[in-house]
Design a protein around this motif. Sequence first.
Motif, PDB file in Angstrom:
ATOM      1  N   VAL A  31      60.509  24.012  45.499  1.00 24.71           N
ATOM      2  CA  VAL A  31      61.267  23.977  44.247  1.00 24.71           C
ATOM      3  C   VAL A  31      60.392  23.495  43.101  1.00 24.71           C
ATOM      4  N   VAL A  32      60.701  23.955  41.902  1.00 23.48           N
ATOM      5  CA  VAL A  32      60.104  23.416  40.689  1.00 23.48           C
ATOM      6  C   VAL A  32      61.224  23.262  39.658  1.00 23.48           C
ATOM      7  N   ALA A  33      61.204  22.158  38.939  1.00 25.16           N
ATOM      8  CA  ALA A  33      62.168  21.931  37.862  1.00 25.16           C
ATOM      9  C   ALA A  33      61.464  22.224  36.541  1.00 25.16           C
ATOM     10  N   TYR A  34      62.192  22.784  35.569  1.00 26.10           N
ATOM     11  CA  TYR A  34      61.480  23.108  34.336  1.00 26.10           C
ATOM     12  C   TYR A  34      62.061  22.418  33.118  1.00 26.10           C
ATOM     13  N   HIS A  35      61.145  22.240  32.157  1.00 22.88           N
ATOM     14  CA  HIS A  35      61.488  21.601  30.888  1.00 22.88           C
ATOM     15  C   HIS A  35      61.316  22.605  29.756  1.00 22.88           C
ATOM     16  N   TYR A  36      62.371  22.763  28.959  1.00 24.49           N
ATOM     17  CA  TYR A  36      62.402  23.671  27.815  1.00 24.49           C
ATOM     18  C   TYR A  36      61.820  22.915  26.625  1.00 24.49           C
ATOM     19  N   VAL A  37      60.604  23.280  26.218  1.00 27.24           N
ATOM     20  CA  VAL A  37      59.889  22.536  25.187  1.00 27.24           C
ATOM     21  C   VAL A  37      60.514  22.748  23.811  1.00 27.24           C
ATOM     22  N   TYR A  38      60.615  21.643  23.044  1.00 25.62           N
ATOM     23  CA  TYR A  38      61.016  21.682  21.638  1.00 25.62           C
ATOM     24  C   TYR A  38      59.846  21.202  20.783  1.00 25.62           C
ATOM     25  N   PRO A  39      59.830  21.498  19.507  1.00 25.82           N
ATOM     26  CA  PRO A  39      58.740  21.035  18.636  1.00 25.82           C
ATOM     27  C   PRO A  39      58.612  19.512  18.664  1.00 25.82           C
ATOM     28  N   THR A  40      57.379  19.042  18.770  1.00 22.61           N
ATOM     29  CA  THR A  40      57.157  17.596  18.889  1.00 22.61           C
ATOM     30  C   THR A  40      57.314  16.868  17.559  1.00 22.61           C
ATOM     31  N   LYS A  41      57.346  17.600  16.449  1.00 25.81           N
ATOM     32  CA  LYS A  41      57.573  16.940  15.159  1.00 25.81           C
ATOM     33  C   LYS A  41      58.951  16.294  15.106  1.00 25.81           C
ATOM     34  N   THR A  42      59.915  16.925  15.722  1.00 24.94           N
ATOM     35  CA  THR A  42      61.282  16.395  15.729  1.00 24.94           C
ATOM     36  C   THR A  42      61.675  15.799  17.064  1.00 24.94           C
ATOM     37  N   HIS A  43      60.953  16.173  18.120  1.00 25.03           N
ATOM     38  CA  HIS A  43      61.246  15.665  19.465  1.00 25.03           C
ATOM     39  C   HIS A  43      59.914  15.217  20.080  1.00 25.03           C
ATOM     40  N   PRO A  44      59.521  13.938  19.925  1.00 21.62           N
ATOM     41  CA  PRO A  44      58.215  13.458  20.381  1.00 21.62           C
ATOM     42  C   PRO A  44      57.931  13.833  21.836  1.00 21.62           C
ATOM     43  N   ALA A  45      56.666  14.139  22.094  1.00 24.71           N
ATOM     44  CA  ALA A  45      56.276  14.567  23.440  1.00 24.71           C
ATOM     45  C   ALA A  45      56.655  13.525  24.490  1.00 24.71           C
ATOM     46  N   SER A  46      56.441  12.234  24.191  1.00 22.56           N
ATOM     47  CA  SER A  46      56.758  11.184  25.163  1.00 22.56           C
ATOM     48  C   SER A  46      58.259  11.137  25.455  1.00 22.56           C
ATOM     49  N   ALA A  47      59.080  11.365  24.421  1.00 23.65           N
ATOM     50  CA  ALA A  47      60.531  11.348  24.619  1.00 23.65           C
ATOM     51  C   ALA A  47      60.971  12.540  25.461  1.00 23.65           C
ATOM     52  N   GLN A  48      60.366  13.711  25.241  1.00 25.13           N
ATOM     53  CA  GLN A  48      60.699  14.878  26.057  1.00 25.13           C
ATOM     54  C   GLN A  48      60.296  14.638  27.507  1.00 25.13           C
ATOM     55  N   ALA A  49      59.122  14.027  27.703  1.00 22.02           N
ATOM     56  CA  ALA A  49      58.663  13.750  29.069  1.00 22.02           C
ATOM     57  C   ALA A  49      59.614  12.794  29.775  1.00 22.02           C
ATOM     58  N   GLU A  50      60.043  11.751  29.079  1.00 21.91           N
ATOM     59  CA  GLU A  50      60.958  10.789  29.680  1.00 21.91           C
ATOM     60  C   GLU A  50      62.300  11.438  30.012  1.00 21.91           C
ATOM     61  N   THR A  51      62.719  12.408  29.187  1.00 23.89           N
ATOM     62  CA  THR A  51      63.969  13.114  29.463  1.00 23.89           C
ATOM     63  C   THR A  51      63.855  13.920  30.752  1.00 23.89           C
ATOM     64  N   PHE A  52      62.730  14.625  30.912  1.00 24.54           N
ATOM     65  CA  PHE A  52      62.528  15.385  32.160  1.00 24.54           C
ATOM     66  C   PHE A  52      62.521  14.442  33.360  1.00 24.54           C
ATOM     67  N   HIS A  53      61.780  13.341  33.232  1.00 25.22           N
ATOM     68  CA  HIS A  53      61.646  12.388  34.328  1.00 25.22           C
ATOM     69  C   HIS A  53      63.019  11.860  34.739  1.00 25.22           C
ATOM     70  N   LYS A  54      63.847  11.561  33.752  1.00 22.23           N
ATOM     71  CA  LYS A  54      65.203  11.072  34.029  1.00 22.23           C
ATOM     72  C   LYS A  54      66.047  12.162  34.691  1.00 22.23           C
ATOM     73  N   ALA A  55      65.860  13.406  34.231  1.00 21.63           N
ATOM     74  CA  ALA A  55      66.687  14.512  34.734  1.00 21.63           C
ATOM     75  C   ALA A  55      66.474  14.752  36.220  1.00 21.63           C
ATOM     76  N   VAL A  56      65.263  14.505  36.712  1.00 24.59           N
ATOM     77  CA  VAL A  56      64.984  14.724  38.140  1.00 24.59           C
ATOM     78  C   VAL A  56      65.085  13.418  38.919  1.00 24.59           C
ATOM     79  N   GLY A  57      65.823  12.465  38.359  1.00 20.92           N
ATOM     80  CA  GLY A  57      66.060  11.222  39.071  1.00 20.92           C
ATOM     81  C   GLY A  57      64.847  10.321  39.139  1.00 20.92           C
ATOM     82  N   ASN A  58      63.951  10.404  38.140  1.00 21.29           N
ATOM     83  CA  ASN A  58      62.727   9.597  38.111  1.00 21.29           C
ATOM     84  C   ASN A  58      61.870   9.811  39.359  1.00 21.29           C
ATOM     85  N   ASP A  59      61.986  10.994  39.941  1.00 17.05           N
ATOM     86  CA  ASP A  59      61.260  11.316  41.174  1.00 17.05           C
ATOM     87  C   ASP A  59      59.992  12.078  40.808  1.00 17.05           C
TER      88      ASP A  59
END
Length: 579
Positions: free
Chosen positions: A54-82
């Motif tokens: 399996v692979v989980a995917y992240h739908y990228v948004y522009p980092t000007k409005t959605h910081p890269a670190s915040a998007q990464a943390e959202t993905f990490h949370k979505a997969v149960g911090n696994d």
Amino acid sequence: MTLFGPDVSQYQQGLVPPDPHGIGFGICRASIGQMVDLTAVGPINWCRQHNVPVVAYHYVYPTKTHPASAQAETFHKAVGNDSKINCMIDWESDTNDNCHPDGGPQEPAWSDVTAVANAIRNLGHKVALLYAPDWYWSAQGSPTMAGAGFDLVAAEYGAKPWPTGSMTSVYAARGGDASADWRAYGGLTPVLLQFSCQVTWGNKQLDMNAYRGDPAVLGNWFTTWNKETTVATTYPDGYNSPPTQKTIEEVFARASVKMLHPEYKNRWKALMIASEGKLGIGGAGRSTAQQQAVFLDRHYVVTSGGCCIYQGKRYQLKKGAAHAAPPLRSFHENIVQGWSAAVDAVGDLKWAAANCEAYGLEQATWGGEVWHFQFTEFPHSVSQWIKEGSKPPTKWVIPGAPPTTTPPPTTTPPPTTTPPPTTNWVTDLMNKMPVLKKGNQGVPVKRCQHFLALSGQMDPNNMGNFDGIFGSGTEGALNRFLATKGATQDGVCDRDCWDWFMEAGNGIPNLVKGSTGMDVQRMQRMLSANGKMDPSNRANFDGVFGSGTESALKSFQSSKGLTADGQCGQKTWTSLLNG
């Protein structure tokens, strides 16, 4: 060989997957910008249960409005911090997605893709796949995608009306393996092709992907499950809690199970696999402090008689309680070469008793504990084992395992009247970590608070959370953390907590300048707890071992009388955590 893999997102809510026959991999959307797609966990668990990569995917948004670190943390949370779950980046525009956050159309650039991918990698996830439809890639100036650590997932559905039906029929209608849609662009040749969004699978229509190649290399991109993922019964919150179905991998990831002797784990895991789900682990390894707590909880002091003596006092077992040996007298403790050597089994104990001997284990029913299993070659009491010379277990040939030509290790070390010392410095360090609870104060509490912030249970922007005072807020955050580990929410930071904070069961690595990832973030948090990094500066906790981190580490080493070499090894980790 051609394999097919469904792509599941919130559009397939209510999906009832069919039999996994014909499915070689699974793809599921975990997050969009800074929003979690709540459908991720279900497909991931379905793939785990059926041994489907399996692979989980992240739908990228522009980092000007959605910081890269915040998007990464959202993905990490979505997969149960696994961090075992691999990530695929989805690079396309989002103009009418009915679940995206407010803000209108999203048009991420190539620079947004690389920034977010690197931020997700810094959280420990492997990011090797990039979904980049050629039409969007062209609209963004046709950048070169080679050299950024990606393999390409192309997408082309053809002219409307799109064909519908089964995955095999639609794939054939689109040209199959010979389709021109497999062409290269942007410096990459597709390894996967999304050939339809109209394939019927289960009770839904969804996107379907094809893979042409050797299934053995799917692990380059997908999380592949150990075939030993037989479901087993376990009791995550103690024996009074409802039994829970966990995979063998999940059972053996528990801190108490990691404390088991490697030979014991080898034998017990083989027995669990052979049981096909009948057998699990309720209790396993304990530190001496934990053994003492268990013993005192189950016994009370008497003036005469009693069932055992500890520290010069006589103790009697409480009515209805199961016996627990005094400290240093239980094989549950880490006394066999620094490891524990017994488990309390759950599940079909009659089956276990009838089959365990073939795996070098026995049901040691001392005191009526029919759930207790240990090595066949060990006596039932630790004191007798010590009298016999504290012999280590014999290397066991597991039934059905391939034969080995390596001779077994000697089983007759020089006699000793005391247990062998712990040789694993990580285990020894974890055993020495302080037990903290409400009311404690000082640097050890600050360390705990920083770990709770790193785990997402305390606000890293609230400096009041790092005051070194174990109050109600810290207690609540700790209980939330314990809940994520299936542990009793007793508000106590004990040896297991520190193990979970550090993921010490996987070993604590040496870190040098240039290292990245969660281990670096842990070190940075400990430098802050020890007063060497500013907790209000989020850049100090980026998981990148750069010049600033190196300078802080050298300052800490000097303050502790250590060699200020800017490298974090055994002595420095020990001082950071418990110095």
